[in-house]
Design a protein around this motif. Structure first.
Motif, short mmCIF file in Angstrom:
data_model
loop_
_atom_site.label_atom_id
_atom_site.label_comp_id
_atom_site.label_asym_id
_atom_site.label_seq_id
_atom_site.Cartn_x
_atom_site.Cartn_y
_atom_site.Cartn_z
N PRO A 294 0.84 -1.20 0.00
CA PRO A 294 0.00 0.00 0.00
C PRO A 294 0.87 1.25 0.00
N PRO A 295 0.30 2.43 -0.25
CA PRO A 295 1.10 3.67 -0.15
C PRO A 295 1.63 3.85 1.26
N THR A 296 2.84 4.35 1.38
CA THR A 296 3.47 4.54 2.68
C THR A 296 4.24 5.84 2.69
N PHE A 297 4.36 6.43 3.88
CA PHE A 297 5.11 7.67 4.01
C PHE A 297 6.58 7.40 4.30
N ALA A 298 7.00 6.14 4.27
CA ALA A 298 8.40 5.77 4.45
C ALA A 298 9.05 5.55 3.09
N LEU A 299 10.31 5.89 2.99
CA LEU A 299 11.06 5.67 1.75
C LEU A 299 11.54 4.23 1.69
N LYS A 300 11.11 3.50 0.67
CA LYS A 300 11.50 2.10 0.51
C LYS A 300 12.66 1.93 -0.47
N GLY A 301 12.77 2.80 -1.44
CA GLY A 301 13.82 2.65 -2.44
C GLY A 301 13.93 3.89 -3.30
N LEU A 302 15.01 3.95 -4.09
CA LEU A 302 15.27 5.07 -4.98
C LEU A 302 15.68 4.53 -6.34
N ASN A 303 15.25 5.20 -7.39
CA ASN A 303 15.64 4.85 -8.75
C ASN A 303 16.47 5.97 -9.35
N LEU A 304 17.68 5.63 -9.78
CA LEU A 304 18.58 6.61 -10.39
C LEU A 304 18.72 6.30 -11.87
N PRO A 305 18.11 7.09 -12.75
CA PRO A 305 18.32 6.90 -14.19
C PRO A 305 19.73 7.34 -14.57
N LEU A 306 20.43 6.51 -15.33
CA LEU A 306 21.78 6.82 -15.78
C LEU A 306 21.81 6.85 -17.31
N LYS A 339 17.96 0.16 -2.75
CA LYS A 339 17.10 -0.15 -1.61
C LYS A 339 17.91 0.02 -0.35
N PRO A 340 17.61 1.04 0.47
CA PRO A 340 18.38 1.26 1.70
C PRO A 340 18.30 0.06 2.64
N ARG A 341 19.17 0.06 3.64
CA ARG A 341 19.19 -1.04 4.60
C ARG A 341 17.92 -1.10 5.43
N TYR A 342 17.24 0.01 5.56
CA TYR A 342 16.02 0.06 6.37
C TYR A 342 15.09 1.11 5.78
N PRO A 343 13.78 0.97 5.97
CA PRO A 343 12.85 2.00 5.47
C PRO A 343 13.08 3.30 6.23
N ILE A 344 13.01 4.41 5.52
CA ILE A 344 13.29 5.73 6.10
C ILE A 344 11.97 6.42 6.40
N PHE A 345 11.56 6.37 7.68
CA PHE A 345 10.33 7.02 8.11
C PHE A 345 10.61 8.50 8.39
N GLY A 346 9.54 9.21 8.76
CA GLY A 346 9.66 10.64 9.03
C GLY A 346 10.67 10.93 10.12
N ALA A 347 11.50 11.95 9.89
CA ALA A 347 12.57 12.40 10.79
C ALA A 347 13.75 11.44 10.81
N TRP A 348 13.71 10.36 10.05
CA TRP A 348 14.86 9.44 9.96
C TRP A 348 15.82 9.95 8.90
N LYS A 349 17.09 9.62 9.08
CA LYS A 349 18.14 10.07 8.17
C LYS A 349 18.87 8.87 7.57
N TYR A 350 19.47 9.10 6.42
CA TYR A 350 20.24 8.05 5.75
C TYR A 350 21.27 8.71 4.84
N SER A 351 22.52 8.33 4.99
CA SER A 351 23.60 8.86 4.14
C SER A 351 24.22 7.71 3.36
#
Length: 516
Positions: A294-306, A339-351
């Motif tokens: 379902p739709p979620t407010f957490a970041l599950k993954g990113l797509n980078l077009p190259l 796909k990050p190691r963990y879902p990024i919820f609100g106020a969570w950070k990931y570098s």
């Protein structure tokens, strides 16, 4: 003493004028410092204004189409655009065009600062040609607002819906009187539980605002709105997507003539500015959500077009290599799925950092005459998603071959700072020529903007590294050869001394035998 907000506005100013010549992107600093009591001269009026606020992404996108008229007795070319002091530092990618001739490019825009505390700051728009008395011109003004959405409620459960709140003025802020205007707000869905209503006596048609049509709300029309007038309204709407913001993006592009390679690396510091997680994270509940998707407010993954031809991609974070990535090369476009190691919820950070290589010939060409090269690369690549992503600060370095000189650049991305320096790497003599560019308050819509870099690279400079390597090898060989000679000489001396001692012993023994 200038206000703190003025310095912030100087940094936040993003003029969008197109660079007709190389190296025309200059740091955006205030070219005028005015009195705190300054008011723009009333030489214009807005005959008709339509403002569209688009909220389908994780940041508001504002578009203002306004017909301006010169009401002065002399030609005028300076149009002032006001912003609240607290808001101007969040403005990103402000561009102004002639709506009737958009192909001619954008206008020059400067920041106008005040020398005292003030609730209003200004952008100064320079019209390409002075507008004659009683003449009209249609301006298309567009910009984005970063970090201007607030989650309400601020904390929600893991499976709850996320709602964002946006506060703005139903009257479009203007330094001039507006004869007629209206404001349209476009939402990502029809789920808008809370919004401000305005009385019918403000509406020129006697209607209660806002007027709803699907997922679009309209405030107005309003007649004869005086300069500087405000009518604050607030809307709260469903937005079950992550609100991603990169506080810093560091992007390196390394050019290698010898290897024929263009190496790119990007380092991200991401934060989800959406609603915070109310309770502890539940892995079981997350797995259920992943199955149902379902739709979620957490970041599950990113797509980078190259670009086509990209090879050897990698994805690492603070821990190390992240194996949950997939690269799909293609003829038209490559796709790097992260796909990050963990879902990024609100106020969570990931570098994290990503990188790849590409064939240099797809980006570099040599001019027919002289020793000048032209490099054309995207200023910003990054993730592409429906919700979008904002960038607080982008630091871009273009590392050119050692010996490159006369470096110039051109880009339509607004630059706030640029410099050239030397970057030392393995087997360099003085270091590689490096162009450093800084931009702030960018959005993902700048992905299609190019950076063009020209530089001179003499043929002799191309042989600098192999000559250095050859001399280094010869130096090592010479040192080793001299060391071998020294050892050999030492051994010879030892052998001679040993033979001399043996001869002395023999002579002594012979004398002793004769005397006996």
């Amino acid at each position: 003493m200038r206000s703190t907000a003025f310095f912030a506005s100087c940094l936040a100013a993003l003029s969008g004028f197109t660079c007709a010549e190389l190296n025309q992107s200059k740091p955006l600093l205030s070219k005028q410092v005015l009195s705190g009591t300054f008011k723009p001269p009333q030489v214009f009026k807005n005959t008709n204004l339509v403002r569209t606020t688009n909220l389908d992404k994780a940041y508001p996108r504002e578009t203002i189409n306004v017909v301006i008229e010169n009401i002065d007795s002399k030609p005028q070319s300076e149009y002032y655009l006001p912003f609240e002091t607290s808001l101007i530092a969040k403005v990103g990618g402000l561009e102004v065009r002639d709506k009737q001739a958009a192909a001619k490019g954008t206008f020059q825009v400067d920041v106008v600062g005040l020398d005292a505390e003030s609730s209003t700051e200004f952008y100064l728009i320079h019209l390409p040609q002075p507008l004659a008395p009683k003449a009209q011109q249609t301006l298309a003004i567009s910009y984005s607002l970063l970090s201007s959405l607030s989650p309400v409620p601020a904390d929600i459960a893991q499976t709850a819906k996320q709602y964002l709140q946006y506060t703005f003025s139903a009257y479009t802020p203007s330094a001039y009187t507006t004869e007629k205007q209206r404001t349209k707000v476009k939402f990502p869905s029809t789920d808008v539980p809370d919004f401000t209503t305005l009385p019918a006596d403000l509406n020129a048609e006697g209607k209660t605002d806002p007027q709803k049509q699907g997922s679009t709300f309209t405030y107005g029309p309003f007649n004869n709105v005086p300069a500087g007038a405000e009518q604050l309204v607030s809307v709260r709407y469903e937005y079950t997507r992550p609100v991603m913001h990169a506080t810093v993006l560091e992007r390196d592009i390394e050019v290698s003539h010898w290897g024929g390679n263009l190496a790119s690396e990007e380092r991200y510091w991401l934060v989800n500015q959406g609603a915070a997680l109310k309770n502890h994270f539940s892995r079981v509940e997350w797995q259920k959500q992943s199955y149902m998707n379902p739709p979620t407010f957490a970041l599950k993954g990113l797509n980078l077009p190259l670009h086509p031809g990209a090879v050897d991609p990698y994805f690492t974070d603070d821990i190390g290599n992240v194996s949950t990535s997939r690269f799909r090369p293609g003829k038209k476009e490559g796709l790097l799925e992260l796909k990050p190691r963990y879902p990024i919820f609100g106020a969570w950070k990931y570098s994290f950092r990503v990188g790849w290589n590409a064939d240099l010939s797809s980006y570099l060409r040599k001019l027919a005459t002289g020793e000048t090269y032209v490099l054309k690369v995207p200023f910003l690549e990054g993730p592409r998603s429906a919700e979008g992503i904002t960038y607080g600060r982008v630091n871009l370095r273009v590392i050119l071959p050692e010996g490159a000189t006369n470096i110039k650049f051109s880009t339509t991305v607004p630059i706030v700072d640029h410099s050239t320096s030397l970057h030392k790497t393995f087997m360099d003599t003085v270091g590689r020529s490096t162009l450093s560019l800084t931009a702030i308050n960018l959005v993902d819509e700048f992905r299609d903007r190019d950076l063009i870099v020209t530089y001179d690279y003499p043929w002799a400079a191309g042989y600098r590294k192999p000559v250095v390597i050859t001399l280094g090898v010869f130096a090592v060989f010479s040192v080793h050869w001299k060391k071998e000679d020294s050892v050999r000489d030492a051994c010879s001396i030892k052998s001679v001394k040993k033979a001399e001692r043996k001869n002395k012993c023999r002579k002594v023994m012979l004398l002793e035998s004769r005397s006996g």
